[in-house]
Design an enzyme around this catalytic site. Structure first.
Site, mmCIF file in Angstrom:
data_model
loop_
_atom_site.group_PDB
_atom_site.id
_atom_site.type_symbol
_atom_site.label_atom_id
_atom_site.label_comp_id
_atom_site.label_asym_id
_atom_site.label_seq_id
_atom_site.Cartn_x
_atom_site.Cartn_y
_atom_site.Cartn_z
ATOM 1 C CB CYS A 206 -5.847 -44.774 -8.533
ATOM 2 S SG CYS A 206 -4.389 -43.788 -8.903
ATOM 3 N NE ARG B 64 -9.942 -45.337 -3.737
ATOM 4 C CZ ARG B 64 -9.420 -45.881 -2.648
ATOM 5 N NH1 ARG B 64 -10.368 -45.623 -1.571
ATOM 6 N NH2 ARG B 64 -8.128 -46.117 -2.308
ATOM 7 C CD1 TRP C 218 -5.720 -36.813 -6.966
ATOM 8 C CD2 TRP C 218 -4.100 -37.752 -5.995
ATOM 9 N NE1 TRP C 218 -5.193 -35.601 -6.143
ATOM 10 C CE2 TRP C 218 -4.204 -36.716 -5.466
ATOM 11 C CE3 TRP C 218 -3.258 -38.774 -5.424
ATOM 12 C CZ2 TRP C 218 -3.310 -36.034 -4.661
ATOM 13 C CZ3 TRP C 218 -2.200 -38.365 -4.395
ATOM 14 C CH2 TRP C 218 -2.387 -36.866 -4.155
ATOM 15 C CG ASN D 275 -5.066 -47.193 -4.866
ATOM 16 O OD1 ASN D 275 -4.240 -46.017 -4.988
ATOM 17 N ND2 ASN D 275 -5.668 -47.620 -3.729
ATOM 18 N N GLY D 276 -1.557 -47.175 -5.580
ATOM 19 C CA GLY D 276 -0.374 -47.243 -4.596
ATOM 20 C C GLY D 276 0.955 -46.510 -5.396
ATOM 21 C CD GLU E 143 -12.203 -29.028 9.325
ATOM 22 O OE1 GLU E 143 -10.867 -29.270 9.544
ATOM 23 O OE2 GLU E 143 -12.866 -29.614 8.571
ATOM 24 C CE LYS F 195 -13.487 -29.054 5.203
ATOM 25 N NZ LYS F 195 -12.971 -30.290 5.982
ATOM 26 C CD GLU G 184 -10.839 -29.594 2.337
ATOM 27 O OE1 GLU G 184 -10.050 -30.434 1.968
ATOM 28 O OE2 GLU G 184 -11.529 -29.583 3.267
ATOM 29 C CG HIS H 255 3.436 -13.241 18.830
ATOM 30 N ND1 HIS H 255 4.078 -12.472 19.625
ATOM 31 C CD2 HIS H 255 2.342 -13.777 19.678
ATOM 32 C CE1 HIS H 255 3.785 -12.507 20.714
ATOM 33 N NE2 HIS H 255 2.855 -13.397 20.782
ATOM 34 C CE LYS I 85 -14.330 -38.534 2.303
ATOM 35 N NZ LYS I 85 -14.668 -37.284 2.946
HETATM 36 C C1 F6R Z 1 -10.044 -32.231 4.522
HETATM 37 C C2 F6R Z 1 -9.946 -33.671 4.392
HETATM 38 C C3 F6R Z 1 -8.398 -34.173 4.508
HETATM 39 C C4 F6R Z 1 -8.679 -35.328 5.292
HETATM 40 C C5 F6R Z 1 -7.015 -35.953 5.626
HETATM 41 C C6 F6R Z 1 -7.051 -37.300 6.352
HETATM 42 O O1 F6R Z 1 -11.477 -31.947 4.273
HETATM 43 O O2 F6R Z 1 -10.676 -34.395 4.027
HETATM 44 O O3 F6R Z 1 -7.713 -32.991 5.058
HETATM 45 O O4 F6R Z 1 -9.041 -35.038 6.606
HETATM 46 O O5 F6R Z 1 -6.800 -36.499 4.215
HETATM 47 O O6 F6R Z 1 -7.851 -38.135 5.874
HETATM 48 P P1 F6R Z 1 -8.390 -39.284 6.950
HETATM 49 O O7 F6R Z 1 -9.100 -38.749 7.834
HETATM 50 O O8 F6R Z 1 -9.089 -40.364 6.022
HETATM 51 O O9 F6R Z 1 -7.180 -39.968 7.268
#
Ligand code: F6R
Length: 610
Positions: A2, A27, A76, A102-103, A483, A487, A490, A506, A605
């Protein structure tokens, strides 16, 4: 995870709280709220709303709360679904104390049972609410001393900000394993989970460390440890401006950040190579003897950062001739890994706050490993856990989907791999020099890829109604495929699987038909012919093929229905150019489907909870 904010000063706190929450919405964004202490109020005034911040703003316009001391929160959900009741701030039974958190409080069940027996009435399903009732239960006339006592009763992680109508000139903040920073103003001070929330108001920041409490009043800050030792923290001056955290004319942060990739790479490289191309990583403070003593590398990370790690595995093995293991942090932390003082552990996290990665680092250190963190956020939690840090210097990334931080991480890891190679004398200096020259050319090569955005957009829009995608790659193309799929899923909510192309036969080949497009990373490489065979296997099942290929490769047109051309580069450096079309492809599909690319549903994020 959060976002929390706080203000104390001479102005109405509400303006800062809303502005700060807007900058922290990345966040978490399922509900929001604030609490203020008015001059003539005995009670705290709390306004909270389910849904995005606009809902809270509308309520504030109606109710116009006033108060020179206030706290705010954007949520969140972890414990308790998104709802107004579960939104923060939470208040005590007498409505004198308000708290944002937050936590996760891991022992909240036991604490709640205890407090309910004592007669406290709970109004939410959150773990957080126990905190405010615990403060009420233990209140001894001093808010800070009561919070100090309460911290000893808590399991889990927390960053909290608390206000109390009995002491209106004070915000008490505390942190353990969740981020919290304090901004210093003139006659006013601020609190936030992250620095961008403060930049419009101050660039002078105090970082609260784990197990510390801050007493924030309008004219000063006092920091002590949980066991009441005074701390003399140095003020940290932030160099980025507010502009850097704004959209600069782009439709979304994600698009802006995709276009910032050449600059991000340039900034990652800056200052790392001397004129003679010797690599500079003095910040790691590792001696030659220590580097030569390593017999293994272990990489830990989550999500996109894990994909950067998969690329790094191949470069460290190929160049530095060190054996590399890699795991996602949430698995690593519970494995019985073989790590000792000959293991170099590399933790990759753009935010520096990912709870699983931090826990993995602690576990690796407990086992004797030497830890280097690769992160984008100065002063983030990981920087205090690791033995050494490489900053990626990509600038703040606001879009939830990581883009520019990924390419910066990969480039920082190339530099680390070459530095290990150089120090361990595993390659001739002329070979290292050639790779360095090629790294320096990457910003321009990414600029070239960005020029084909209109072609990618046109092509992407043909796929908006697809339900499933397969992404394939081999060698360093494999993490790019992973990746690309991540992308797409998500931000567009389309199901996409990333697979090692040779593994397709496989299992996943059973999925293929004319309705499942296959995106293939097919640039020139040592496995180019193999990839062409994999494309043919997919084509034989009627799949539509989208290929990322090397400029000048006319041959690929026989195999692929759509081609995104990228400039040629060293094979191991190719992820930097091949990922860019896939980021744009995902972006344009998501936009056409009307998705919020900056704040995709259910995501946040930085994932500061397990
Ligand atoms: C995907 C994305 C997440 C982060 C993951 C790790 O686009 O952003 O998969 O890569 O949550 O986050 P960090 O790099 O901050 O540890």
């Amino acid at each position: 995870m959060c976002g929390i904010v706080g203000y104390i000063g001479e102005k109405n706190s509400v303006n800062f709280l809303i502005d700060g929450l807007k900058r922290l919405e990345y966040r978490g964004y399922d509900s929001a709220g604030l609490a203020v202490l008015g001059d003539n109020e005995n009670n705290v005034e709390v306004i909270k709303k389910n849904g995005r911040l606009d809902e809270l703003e509308r309520a504030i316009q109606k109710e116009s709360p006033q108060g020179k001391t206030g706290i705010g929160h954007t949520r969140w959900a972890t414990h308790g679904k998104p709802s107004e009741a579960n939104a923060h701030p939470h208040i005590d039974c007498k409505r004198k104390i308000a708290l944002v958190h937050n936590g996760i409080i891991e022992n909240f069940f036991t604490l709640r049972e205890y407090l309910e027996k004592k007669g406290h009435i709970f109004t939410s399903q959150t773990d957080t609410e126990v905190l405010v009732h615990l403060i009420e239960e233990n209140f001894n006339g001093s808010l800070v001393e009561t919070v100090r006592k309460v911290t000893t009763l808590l399991g889990g992680s927390f960053a909290i900000a608390v206000i109390c109508s009995l002491d209106p000139d004070l915000i008490v903040a505390a942190r353990k394993d969740s981020p919290l920073v304090i901004g210093l103003g003139e006659g006013e001070n601020f609190i936030a989970s992250d620095i961008p929330a403060l930049l419009q108001h101050t660039k002078n920041i105090l970082i609260l460390e784990d197990n510390e409490i801050a007493e924030v009043s309008r004219n000063g800050i006092r920091i002590t440890t949980f066991d009441n030792k005074p701390i003399d923290r140095k003020v940290f001056e932030v160099k980025w401006d507010v502009e850097a955290a704004e959209k600069s004319g782009y439709e979304d942060f994600m698009l802006k950040e995709i276009y910032e990739q050449p600059t991000a790479i340039h900034n990652t490289i800056l200052g790392r190579f001397k004129e003679n191309n010797e690599i500079v990583l003095d910040e790691l403070a590792l001696s030659e003897k220590e580097i030569n003593n390593f017999d293994k590398v272990f990489i830990v990370a989550c999500g996109t950062s894990y994909h950067a790690g998969l690329v790094a595995r191949q470069t460290i093995e190929r160049w530095a001739r060190l054996s590399v293991e890699i795991d996602i942090a949430s698995e690593f932390r519970y494995r019985d890994t073989v790590i000792d003082n000959k293991t170099l552990v590399i933790a990759i996290t753009q935010s520096g706050e990912t709870s699983d990665t931090i826990a993995a680092v602690r576990e690796a250190k407990r086992r004797g490993g030497r830890v280097i963190a690769v992160t984008n956020v100065v002063g983030s939690s990981i920087t205090r856990e690791a033995d050494g840090v490489i900053y990626t210097h990509a600038g703040p990334e606001i879009g939830v989907a990581a883009t520019k931080t990924l390419v910066s991480q990969i480039v920082a890891l190339y530099i680390l791999a070459l530095w290990l190679t150089q120090t361990r004398e595993q390659a001739d200096s002329s070979i290292i020099r050639k790779i360095i020259e090629e790294i320096k050319s990457l910003p321009d090569k990414v600029k070239e890829v960005l020029l084909i955005a209109p072609h990618i957009k046109e092509c992407a829009e043909k796929f908006v109604n697809c339900a499933d995608f397969l992404f394939l790659g081999r060698g360093v193309g494999y993490p790019v495929a992973l990746e690309g799929a991540l992308k797409l899923k998500e931000i567009s909510y389309i199901h996409a699987e990333g697979y090692a192309a040779g593994e397709m036969k496989h299992g996943p080949i059973a999925l293929l038909d004319k309705d499942v497009p296959v995106v293939v990373v097919a640039n020139y490489s040592s496995v180019y012919d193999k990839i062409l065979s994999n494309i043919l296997e997919a084509k034989a099942r009627d799949a539509v093929i989208v290929a990322v290929a090397t400029d000048g490769d006319e041959n690929i047109k026989q195999f692929a229905d759509y081609v995104f051309y990228v400039p040629e580069t060293h094979e191991l450096l190719s992820p930097i150019v091949t990922i860019v079309p896939l980021q744009l492809f995902a972006y344009y599909i998501a936009k056409k489907r009307g998705c919020d690319v900056d704040q995709p549903r259910n995501l946040a994020k930085s994932v500061t909870v397990e």
